[in-house]
Design a protein around this motif. Structure first.
Motif, PDB file in Angstrom:
ATOM      1  N   PRO A  77       0.802  -1.227   0.000  1.00 36.65           N
ATOM      2  CA  PRO A  77       0.000   0.000   0.000  1.00 36.65           C
ATOM      3  C   PRO A  77       0.832   1.273   0.000  1.00 36.65           C
ATOM      4  O   PRO A  77       0.407   2.297  -0.528  1.00 36.65           O
ATOM      5  CB  PRO A  77      -0.849  -0.119   1.269  1.00 36.65           C
ATOM      6  CG  PRO A  77      -0.154  -1.137   2.119  1.00 36.65           C
ATOM      7  CD  PRO A  77       0.504  -2.079   1.171  1.00 36.65           C
ATOM      8  N   ARG A  78       2.020   1.229   0.581  1.00 31.65           N
ATOM      9  CA  ARG A  78       2.871   2.418   0.592  1.00 31.65           C
ATOM     10  C   ARG A  78       3.383   2.746  -0.813  1.00 31.65           C
ATOM     11  O   ARG A  78       3.576   3.914  -1.153  1.00 31.65           O
ATOM     12  CB  ARG A  78       4.052   2.199   1.550  1.00 31.65           C
ATOM     13  CG  ARG A  78       3.661   2.028   3.004  1.00 31.65           C
ATOM     14  CD  ARG A  78       4.818   1.507   3.816  1.00 31.65           C
ATOM     15  NE  ARG A  78       5.229   0.168   3.365  1.00 31.65           N
ATOM     16  CZ  ARG A  78       6.265  -0.516   3.870  1.00 31.65           C
ATOM     17  NH1 ARG A  78       7.002   0.030   4.832  1.00 31.65           N
ATOM     18  NH2 ARG A  78       6.554  -1.720   3.418  1.00 31.65           N
ATOM     19  N   ILE A  79       3.572   1.733  -1.608  1.00 35.38           N
ATOM     20  CA  ILE A  79       4.016   1.934  -2.992  1.00 35.38           C
ATOM     21  C   ILE A  79       2.845   2.339  -3.876  1.00 35.38           C
ATOM     22  O   ILE A  79       2.937   3.287  -4.663  1.00 35.38           O
ATOM     23  CB  ILE A  79       4.702   0.658  -3.512  1.00 35.38           C
ATOM     24  CG1 ILE A  79       6.024   0.446  -2.765  1.00 35.38           C
ATOM     25  CG2 ILE A  79       4.943   0.738  -5.025  1.00 35.38           C
ATOM     26  CD1 ILE A  79       6.742  -0.839  -3.094  1.00 35.38           C
ATOM     27  N   LEU A  80       1.737   1.650  -3.726  1.00 35.98           N
ATOM     28  CA  LEU A  80       0.568   1.972  -4.554  1.00 35.98           C
ATOM     29  C   LEU A  80       0.024   3.364  -4.247  1.00 35.98           C
ATOM     30  O   LEU A  80      -0.555   4.001  -5.126  1.00 35.98           O
ATOM     31  CB  LEU A  80      -0.522   0.925  -4.336  1.00 35.98           C
ATOM     32  CG  LEU A  80      -0.198  -0.484  -4.843  1.00 35.98           C
ATOM     33  CD1 LEU A  80      -1.376  -1.419  -4.582  1.00 35.98           C
ATOM     34  CD2 LEU A  80       0.166  -0.481  -6.315  1.00 35.98           C
ATOM     35  N   LYS A  81       0.216   3.832  -3.029  1.00 39.88           N
ATOM     36  CA  LYS A  81      -0.264   5.172  -2.667  1.00 39.88           C
ATOM     37  C   LYS A  81       0.377   6.254  -3.526  1.00 39.88           C
ATOM     38  O   LYS A  81      -0.231   7.301  -3.795  1.00 39.88           O
ATOM     39  CB  LYS A  81       0.043   5.438  -1.191  1.00 39.88           C
ATOM     40  CG  LYS A  81      -0.490   6.776  -0.677  1.00 39.88           C
ATOM     41  CD  LYS A  81      -0.221   6.944   0.808  1.00 39.88           C
ATOM     42  CE  LYS A  81      -0.787   8.263   1.323  1.00 39.88           C
ATOM     43  NZ  LYS A  81      -0.556   8.422   2.785  1.00 39.88           N
ATOM     44  N   VAL A  82       1.588   6.002  -4.000  1.00 45.22           N
ATOM     45  CA  VAL A  82       2.283   6.945  -4.877  1.00 45.22           C
ATOM     46  C   VAL A  82       2.102   6.566  -6.340  1.00 45.22           C
ATOM     47  O   VAL A  82       1.800   7.414  -7.189  1.00 45.22           O
ATOM     48  CB  VAL A  82       3.794   7.008  -4.520  1.00 45.22           C
ATOM     49  CG1 VAL A  82       4.570   7.780  -5.576  1.00 45.22           C
ATOM     50  CG2 VAL A  82       3.977   7.639  -3.149  1.00 45.22           C
ATOM     51  N   GLN A  92      -7.635   3.308  -7.646  1.00 43.58           N
ATOM     52  CA  GLN A  92      -7.227   1.908  -7.584  1.00 43.58           C
ATOM     53  C   GLN A  92      -6.091   1.649  -6.602  1.00 43.58           C
ATOM     54  O   GLN A  92      -5.593   0.525  -6.524  1.00 43.58           O
ATOM     55  CB  GLN A  92      -6.819   1.437  -8.986  1.00 43.58           C
ATOM     56  CG  GLN A  92      -7.910   1.575 -10.021  1.00 43.58           C
ATOM     57  CD  GLN A  92      -9.144   0.761  -9.691  1.00 43.58           C
ATOM     58  OE1 GLN A  92      -9.077  -0.246  -9.012  1.00 43.58           O
ATOM     59  NE2 GLN A  92     -10.304   1.207 -10.177  1.00 43.58           N
ATOM     60  N   ALA A  93      -5.694   2.654  -5.834  1.00 43.45           N
ATOM     61  CA  ALA A  93      -4.612   2.460  -4.868  1.00 43.45           C
ATOM     62  C   ALA A  93      -4.974   1.430  -3.811  1.00 43.45           C
ATOM     63  O   ALA A  93      -4.094   0.774  -3.238  1.00 43.45           O
ATOM     64  CB  ALA A  93      -4.251   3.792  -4.207  1.00 43.45           C
ATOM     65  N   GLY A  94      -6.250   1.276  -3.543  1.00 39.53           N
ATOM     66  CA  GLY A  94      -6.700   0.303  -2.553  1.00 39.53           C
ATOM     67  C   GLY A  94      -7.095  -1.029  -3.152  1.00 39.53           C
ATOM     68  O   GLY A  94      -7.762  -1.830  -2.491  1.00 39.53           O
TER      69      GLY A  94
END
Length: 270
Positions: A77-82, A92-94
């Motif tokens: 999630p820390r990577i997808l958040k960016v 779609q970050a979640g």
């Protein structure tokens, strides 16, 4: 099965009604200020110093440095958040499972998942390029810089929505509308969809209809070729920010509070 408004928003990238400041009277002046020469560059520079943004970027780099594989990275999630906001897919970050499978698919394969999900996903997979480059490609300094800059820009633009509803979508639309060659390109991009349907006065719940029915509804009201005309694109963006301000301010009450009632009332036919 009946869909709730929340489910429609999650599935189709429809924005929830916000609590942004501003109103219809301030919408167009706010858009003009946001698009004035140098305004975005100054705003992005300020955003790049924001502690919340800096923390998110630091967590992204730490997680990426520790990731054992590209598959693990694209589920963190820390990577997808960016990564997801930087690629134009913040909603779609979640959704790490879908993100991993789509971004690792070959964007050039018409049967690949990214291509089947639409032009926005396909462009995201092509931009990231990890189908071919893997974890090393994601860690490449040029890619890290591109993703970080994209994330900071996204943070700046979404911050504008706290001042005036719809500004972030309008800025993206002004920048990207010309890339849509068909009505399905519009429907395949969550932000282009929001702006066009909002400017045309179509309800969010159109998203529960078939893609073909949605396409007919949009095409009946808009000549897609007009998205190549900067003046027409600007007019649509202005109509959208006015509509977004009215919506955020609670305009259109009555049926607006009951998504199922709106779906029942919706009658768009070929």
């Amino acid at each position: 099965m009946a869909l709730t408004l929340t489910q429609v928003q999650s599935l189709f990238g429809v924005a929830a009604s916000g609590t942004a400041a501003g109103n219809a009277a301030t919408a167009i002046p706010a858009l003009r200020r946001a698009t004035a020469a140098g305004a975005e560059a100054k705003g992005v520079a300020r955003e790049g110093k924001d502690p919340v943004t800096l923390t998110a970027l630091a967590q992204f780099r730490t997680a990426l440095d520790k990731a054992p594989s590209i598959e693990a990275a694209l589920q963190d999630p820390r990577i997808l958040k960016v990564v997801m906001p930087a690629l134009g897919l913040p909603e779609q970050a979640g959704n790490p499972g879908l993100a991993r499978r789509a971004l690792l698919s070959d964007p050039a394969d018409p049967n690949g998942l990214a291509a089947r999900l639409g032009s926005t996903w396909q462009a995201a997979a092509a931009t990231l390029g990890v189908f071919a480059t893997g974890l090393d490609g994601l860690r490449d300094p040029a890619m890290l810089r591109r993703l970080s800059e994209g994330f900071v820009t996204y943070q700046y633009r979404t911050g504008l929505d706290e001042q005036q509803a719809g500004l972030s979508d309008a800025l993206y639309f002004l920048e990207s509308a010309r890339t849509a060659d068909s009505v399905f390109d519009v429907l395949g991009d969550p932000v282009l969809r929001r702006v066009v349907t909002g400017a045309l006065g179509l309800p969010d719940q159109i998203a529960v209809q078939s893609v073909e029915a949605q396409g007919r509804a949009v095409a009946a009201r808009l000549d897609i070729a007009s998205l190549q005309d900067p003046g027409e694109v600007r007019r649509l963006a202005e109509r959208y920010v006015i509509a977004a301000a009215n919506r955020a301010g609670g305009a259109g009450a009555g049926q607006g509070g009951d998504p199922l009632a709106i779906i029942t009332a919706l009658s768009i036919r070929a």
